[in-house]
Every structure is written in structure tokens, then in C-alpha cells.
Scaffold this active site. Structure first.
Site, PDB file in Angstrom:
ATOM      1  N   SER A  30      45.758  36.872  49.199  1.00  0.00           N
ATOM      2  CA  SER A  30      44.767  36.528  48.179  1.00  0.00           C
ATOM      3  C   SER A  30      45.449  36.253  46.856  1.00  0.00           C
ATOM      4  O   SER A  30      46.508  36.832  46.553  1.00  0.00           O
ATOM      5  CB  SER A  30      43.817  37.718  48.028  1.00  0.00           C
ATOM      6  N   TYR A  54      42.185  47.191  46.789  1.00  0.00           N
ATOM      7  CA  TYR A  54      42.099  46.037  47.703  1.00  0.00           C
ATOM      8  C   TYR A  54      43.306  45.126  47.507  1.00  0.00           C
ATOM      9  O   TYR A  54      44.002  44.767  48.462  1.00  0.00           O
ATOM     10  CB  TYR A  54      40.798  45.251  47.456  1.00  0.00           C
ATOM     11  N   LYS A 114      46.803  44.000  49.992  1.00  0.00           N
ATOM     12  CA  LYS A 114      47.337  42.648  50.266  1.00  0.00           C
ATOM     13  C   LYS A 114      48.811  42.572  49.866  1.00  0.00           C
ATOM     14  O   LYS A 114      49.641  42.016  50.593  1.00  0.00           O
ATOM     15  CB  LYS A 114      46.527  41.595  49.520  1.00  0.00           C
TER      16      LYS A 114
HETATM   17  P1  NAD Z   1      34.713  38.835  56.327  1.00  0.00           P
HETATM   18  O1  NAD Z   1      34.376  40.243  55.996  1.00  0.00           O
HETATM   19  O2  NAD Z   1      33.597  37.862  56.507  1.00  0.00           O
HETATM   20  O3  NAD Z   1      35.656  38.789  57.621  1.00  0.00           O
HETATM   21  C1  NAD Z   1      36.523  39.832  57.972  1.00  0.00           C
HETATM   22  C2  NAD Z   1      36.226  40.190  59.414  1.00  0.00           C
HETATM   23  O4  NAD Z   1      37.133  41.227  59.836  1.00  0.00           O
HETATM   24  C3  NAD Z   1      34.822  40.707  59.632  1.00  0.00           C
HETATM   25  O5  NAD Z   1      34.222  40.002  60.699  1.00  0.00           O
HETATM   26  C4  NAD Z   1      35.012  42.188  59.981  1.00  0.00           C
HETATM   27  O6  NAD Z   1      34.022  42.649  60.879  1.00  0.00           O
HETATM   28  C5  NAD Z   1      36.394  42.175  60.593  1.00  0.00           C
HETATM   29  N1  NAD Z   1      37.152  43.438  60.504  1.00  0.00           N
HETATM   30  C6  NAD Z   1      37.389  44.201  59.407  1.00  0.00           C
HETATM   31  N2  NAD Z   1      38.181  45.244  59.728  1.00  0.00           N
HETATM   32  C7  NAD Z   1      38.446  45.143  61.057  1.00  0.00           C
HETATM   33  C8  NAD Z   1      39.212  45.906  61.971  1.00  0.00           C
HETATM   34  N3  NAD Z   1      39.865  47.000  61.585  1.00  0.00           N
HETATM   35  N4  NAD Z   1      39.245  45.511  63.265  1.00  0.00           N
HETATM   36  C9  NAD Z   1      38.585  44.402  63.684  1.00  0.00           C
HETATM   37  N5  NAD Z   1      37.852  43.625  62.860  1.00  0.00           N
HETATM   38  C10 NAD Z   1      37.790  43.995  61.559  1.00  0.00           C
HETATM   39  O7  NAD Z   1      35.712  38.313  55.178  1.00  0.00           O
HETATM   40  P2  NAD Z   1      36.272  36.865  54.896  1.00  0.00           P
HETATM   41  O8  NAD Z   1      35.734  36.421  53.588  1.00  0.00           O
HETATM   42  O9  NAD Z   1      36.125  35.993  56.075  1.00  0.00           O
HETATM   43  O10 NAD Z   1      37.805  37.223  54.637  1.00  0.00           O
HETATM   44  C11 NAD Z   1      38.775  37.153  55.668  1.00  0.00           C
HETATM   45  C12 NAD Z   1      40.106  37.633  55.127  1.00  0.00           C
HETATM   46  O11 NAD Z   1      40.457  36.844  53.987  1.00  0.00           O
HETATM   47  C13 NAD Z   1      40.115  39.095  54.653  1.00  0.00           C
HETATM   48  O12 NAD Z   1      41.352  39.676  55.011  1.00  0.00           O
HETATM   49  C14 NAD Z   1      39.997  38.975  53.148  1.00  0.00           C
HETATM   50  O13 NAD Z   1      40.565  40.068  52.495  1.00  0.00           O
HETATM   51  C15 NAD Z   1      40.765  37.692  52.884  1.00  0.00           C
HETATM   52  N6  NAD Z   1      40.359  37.022  51.636  1.00  0.00           N
HETATM   53  C16 NAD Z   1      39.058  36.689  51.434  1.00  0.00           C
HETATM   54  C17 NAD Z   1      38.670  36.099  50.227  1.00  0.00           C
HETATM   55  C18 NAD Z   1      37.239  35.755  49.964  1.00  0.00           C
HETATM   56  O14 NAD Z   1      36.889  35.550  48.801  1.00  0.00           O
HETATM   57  N7  NAD Z   1      36.375  35.659  50.971  1.00  0.00           N
HETATM   58  C19 NAD Z   1      39.632  35.824  49.235  1.00  0.00           C
HETATM   59  C20 NAD Z   1      40.960  36.153  49.493  1.00  0.00           C
HETATM   60  C21 NAD Z   1      41.316  36.757  50.702  1.00  0.00           C
HETATM   61  N1  UFG Z   2      30.561  36.333  38.224  1.00  0.00           N
HETATM   62  C1  UFG Z   2      29.406  36.397  37.491  1.00  0.00           C
HETATM   63  N2  UFG Z   2      28.303  36.950  38.068  1.00  0.00           N
HETATM   64  C2  UFG Z   2      28.295  37.426  39.342  1.00  0.00           C
HETATM   65  C3  UFG Z   2      29.486  37.355  40.087  1.00  0.00           C
HETATM   66  C4  UFG Z   2      30.616  36.814  39.491  1.00  0.00           C
HETATM   67  O1  UFG Z   2      29.367  35.976  36.332  1.00  0.00           O
HETATM   68  O2  UFG Z   2      27.259  37.922  39.805  1.00  0.00           O
HETATM   69  C5  UFG Z   2      31.766  35.702  37.640  1.00  0.00           C
HETATM   70  C6  UFG Z   2      32.977  36.601  37.537  1.00  0.00           C
HETATM   71  O3  UFG Z   2      32.966  37.315  36.317  1.00  0.00           O
HETATM   72  C7  UFG Z   2      34.129  35.598  37.644  1.00  0.00           C
HETATM   73  C8  UFG Z   2      33.555  34.502  38.550  1.00  0.00           C
HETATM   74  O4  UFG Z   2      32.148  34.655  38.497  1.00  0.00           O
HETATM   75  O5  UFG Z   2      34.373  35.020  36.378  1.00  0.00           O
HETATM   76  C9  UFG Z   2      34.008  34.633  40.002  1.00  0.00           C
HETATM   77  O6  UFG Z   2      33.742  35.947  40.471  1.00  0.00           O
HETATM   78  P1  UFG Z   2      33.817  36.335  42.025  1.00  0.00           P
HETATM   79  O7  UFG Z   2      33.432  37.748  42.144  1.00  0.00           O
HETATM   80  O8  UFG Z   2      33.052  35.347  42.834  1.00  0.00           O
HETATM   81  O9  UFG Z   2      35.355  36.098  42.395  1.00  0.00           O
HETATM   82  P2  UFG Z   2      36.667  36.761  41.784  1.00  0.00           P
HETATM   83  O10 UFG Z   2      37.515  35.634  41.282  1.00  0.00           O
HETATM   84  O11 UFG Z   2      36.361  37.834  40.847  1.00  0.00           O
HETATM   85  O12 UFG Z   2      37.328  37.427  43.067  1.00  0.00           O
HETATM   86  C10 UFG Z   2      37.442  36.751  44.310  1.00  0.00           C
HETATM   87  C11 UFG Z   2      37.394  37.774  45.441  1.00  0.00           C
HETATM   88  C12 UFG Z   2      38.599  38.678  45.379  1.00  0.00           C
HETATM   89  C13 UFG Z   2      39.835  37.846  45.393  1.00  0.00           C
HETATM   90  C14 UFG Z   2      39.814  36.846  44.272  1.00  0.00           C
HETATM   91  C15 UFG Z   2      41.012  35.924  44.336  1.00  0.00           C
HETATM   92  O13 UFG Z   2      36.234  38.567  45.342  1.00  0.00           O
HETATM   93  O14 UFG Z   2      38.620  39.491  46.500  1.00  0.00           O
HETATM   94  O15 UFG Z   2      38.641  36.047  44.369  1.00  0.00           O
HETATM   95  O16 UFG Z   2      41.112  35.383  45.594  1.00  0.00           O
HETATM   96  F1  UFG Z   2      40.899  38.655  45.245  1.00  0.00           F
END
Ligand code: NAD
Ligand code: UFG
Length: 337
Positions: free
Chosen positions: A124, A148, A152
């Protein structure tokens, strides 16, 4: 060729299963359904017309992993499984360290036992910590600011050590920026449990009438309109980035951190306005205080992905909003009937 996708029933995982199947791979999913439902995979199958072999197991369960590697000829793994809510990780740090670290250690150990050494890991942009310079480049200093993010960062370090010890590995550490949007069919998308923490699902739930108004966290940031700027990336572009990363891993050795972002910043109010335009639905908002820990601006330098993987994001903010809205409108309660 079979690829194991951990966490494949989740938001990014389900979109990646589609692009992997479209690219000709056989997809095997392990997911404990902690934050997802089997329905997403049924819909993936309906979209591609191809079966997804599904194991409902925890990635920390090494015996379950061994069974999967014994029953299938797996060539590479995409590791999405993990917990991802920043606020929850501050309240429940051990749950995050346990799930995210132990699942990765178990996976690596079993992959090693079976001689499978090609891995794409979900990292991330959060690993850059509080950066002083934008855009973010892979060589810039790292330093997470919450549990979190630390999971990572620790996993990235662990995987680098693994490669130093055994240069037969190919490991892509994909640093995602802010994934939004959904598949064009409108049948799969992001389905957060409870009130969404992230901006796009919050905006969509206001638009569909489930939430009253958007709370904009601060309008005194050093940005174009005072609201926070992020690099939103269409989840389908992100999914295609994984196909490219698998291709890289199959043909190369190394351990590389790679940004998956667009390189463009969009403010909270710009995203809200684009969504209103794309959906033709009102999204009322109020300005609230800043959310602790939020930086002014975060966006990627996306050149390394272009050079190494031959990948660039192609979908713009308008398309991201249209696709997020189609999913939300057609599935106001997510995957629940
Ligand atoms: P998500 O929660 O939709 O998907 C994660 C999946 O992993 C889920 O289906 C959950 O049930 C499964 N899971 C969790 N722990 C498990 C375990 N121990 N064994 C088996 N399954 C398990 O999340 P996502 O948004 O699809 O994110 C996927 C990956 O990308 C995550 O590792 C997350 O940290 C990373 N990531 C997501 C974002 C974002 O904004 N969505 C940003 C950066 C990184
Ligand atoms: N924001 C609002 N109102 C809300 C939610 C968010 O104003 O209800 C604003 C936040 O302050 C920020 C922007 O919208 O300025 C984006 O916020 P998000 O929560 O959607 O995303 P972040 O960039 O804070 O974080 C996301 C994931 C993290 C990840 C990061 C970088 O949640 O897990 O992107 O990948 F680490």
C-alpha cells in the site's frame, strides 16, 4: 496455468480473478470470507463463464494450504488476504499483526515446501508514511504511521530478506494508491461492512440514500481547494496491473516494490463533484474537522510500473465514478439479497 489468489473473494481480489481468467489463467481462491461473501465469486464466474476453484479456509492454516498445493499445480500466488481498516488496526493491533503477518509467513513456508517461488503481494502507498515530497517514488523512505501500515511495511521487509536469502524468488510488492470503481457489469464491487471508512463507498451510500450526507474531513489542507488530495485508481486498472505483475514474476527473478497509481491527484470535493455529474444524483456534504493522520496530498510516480511491467492506468475519474455508481445503484445492499 494455475494461480492461487488469497483473499480472492474480496474487492480487489474478485476484480483480479476476472482479469486473470480473461488472460487465460486458471484461478484458485482461498478466502475465509471474513470480509467478503461467496457471492462475489459466483458473479465472477457469471462474467467470465469460467469456474473459480474455491477453498473456504484461513491462510494461516498451513494444513489447508498444503492441501491446496497438493491438489493443484500452482505456479504463482497473488496474496490479497489481510485486514485493511486503519482505525480498527489502532484499536486491535494484535488482530492485525496476527492476521496479516502470520498468514504471510504460513503462505511463504508452504510455497517454499512446494517449490513455488513467484509471489505478488498487496502492499500500500501507506508504507511511505509521512512523505515530504510528491509524487511518491519507490526509492523514497518508508515509515508507516499505524499498525495496519506497519503490517505492510514489515511484510515488505520480510519478503526482501527472503529474496536476499534465496534469489530464486520473484516477488512484486505492489503499492496500491486509492482503488475505487467497479467492473462494468455492475455486478461486482466494493461491499464494506457497516459505515464505510473510505471516501468513495461513503459518497455512493449517500447517493443511494443509505447515508444522509458526506462529511468532508477538513478544508484547510494545502491543496487546490483545501480538501485532501489522493491518487484514485480504477480497480480494473489495478486488477490488470496484477496480471502484468504475474507475467513479470513468471519471467524474472527479483524483489521489486512497484507503485500502482495513476500519477494524478483528485481532491475530496473534486471527486464528489465528478460523482454527482456521473450519477446525476445529489451528494450533500458538510465540512468537518480533519481526520487525524490524514496527509494533504498523496499521489504516485507511476513510471516504474510502466518500465518494468509495461502497465499504466488508462481509466479516468469520470469512468471510476460511473462504474462505482452502477454497482451501488444495482446493489444498494452490496452482495446481501
Ligand atoms: P477486502 O477486505 O475486500 O479483501 C481481502 C480478503 O481477504 C477478504 O475477502 C477477506 O475475507 C480475506 N481474508 C482476510 N484475512 C484472511 C485470512 N487470514 N485468510 C483468508 N482470507 C482472509 O480488501 P481489498 O480492498 O480487496 O484489499 C485487498 C488487499 O489489498 C489487502 O491486503 C489490503 O490491505 C490491500 N490494500 C487495499 C487497499 C484499498 O484501499 N482497498 C489499498 C492498499 C492496499
Ligand atoms: N475523506 C472524507 N470523508 C470521508 C472519508 C474520507 O473527507 O468520509 C477524505 C480523507 O480525509 C482523505 C480522502 O477522503 O483526504 C481519502 O480518504 P480514504 O479514507 O478514502 O483513503 P486514504 O487515502 O485515507 O486511505 C486509503 C486506504 C488505506 C491506504 C491508503 C493508501 O484506506 O488503507 O489509501 O493506499 F493505506
Amino acid at each position: 496455468m494455475s494461480v492461487l489468489v488469497t483473499g480472492g473473494a474480496g474487492y480487489i481480489g474478485s476484480h483480479t480473478c476476472i482479469e486473470m481468467q480473461n488472460a487465460g489463467y486458471d484461478v484458485i481462491v482461498i478466502d475465509n470470507l471474513d470480509n467478503s461473501s461467496k457471492e462475489s465469486l459466483k458473479r465472477v464466474e457469471a462474467i467470465t463463464g469460467k469456474a473459480v476453484k474455491f477453498y473456504e479456509n484461513d491462510v494461516r492454516d498451513k494444513d489447508a494450504l498444503r492441501k491446496i498445493f497438493t491438489e493443484n499445480k500452482i505456479e504463482a500466488v497473488i496474496h490479497f488476504a489481510g485486514l485493511k481498516a486503519v482505525g480498527e488496526s489502532v484499536r486491535e493491533p494484535m488482530m492485525y499483526y496476527n492476521n496479516n503477518l502470520i498468514s504471510t509467513i504460513a503462505l511463504i513456508e508452504v510455497m517454499t515446501e512446494f517449490g513455488v517461488k513467484k509471489l505478488v503481494f498487496s502492499s500500500s502507498a501507506t508504507v511511505y508514511g509521512v512523505a515530504t515530497e510528491m509524487p511518491l517514488k519507490e526509492g523514497m523512505p518508508t515509515g508507516a504511521i499505524n499498525p495496519y501500515g506497519r503490517t505492510k511495511l514489515f511484510i515488505e521487509e520480510m519478503l526482501r530478506d527472503l529474496y536476499v536469502a534465496d534469489s530464486e524468488w520473484s516477488i512484486a510488492l505492489l503499492r496500491y494508491f486509492n482503488p475505487i470503481g467497479a467492473h462494468k457489469s455492475g455486478t461486482i464491487g466494493e461491499d464494506p461492512k457497516g459505515i464505510p471508512n473510505n471516501l468513495m463507498p461513503y459518497i455512493s451510500q449517500v447517493a443511494v440514500g443509505k447515508l444522509e450526507k458526506l462529511h468532508v474531513f477538513g478544508n484547510d489542507y494545502k491543496t487546490v481547494d483545501g480538501t485532501g488530495v489522493r491518487d484514485y485508481i480504477h480497480v480494473v486498472d489495478l486488477a490488470i496491473g496484477h496480471v502484468k505483475a504475474i507475467e513479470w514474476a513468471l519471467g524474472n527473478k527479483g524483489c521489486e516494490a512497484i507503485n500502482l497509481g495513476t500519477g494524478n491527484g483528485t481532491s475530496v470535493l473534486q471527486l464528489r463533484d465528478a460523482f454527482v455529474k456521473a450519477s446525476d444524483v445529489q451528494v450533500p456534504y458538510i465540512i468537518d474537522p480533519r481526520r487525524p493522520g490524514d496527509p494533504d496530498e498523496v499521489y504516485a510516480n507511476a513510471d516504474k510500473a510502466a518500465q518494468l511491467l509495461g502497465w499504466r492506468a488508462t481509466r479516468g475519474i469520470e469512468e471510476m465514478c460511473e462504474d462505482s455508481w452502477r454497482w451501488q445503484k444495482n446493489n444498494p445492499n452490496g452482495y446481501e439479497k
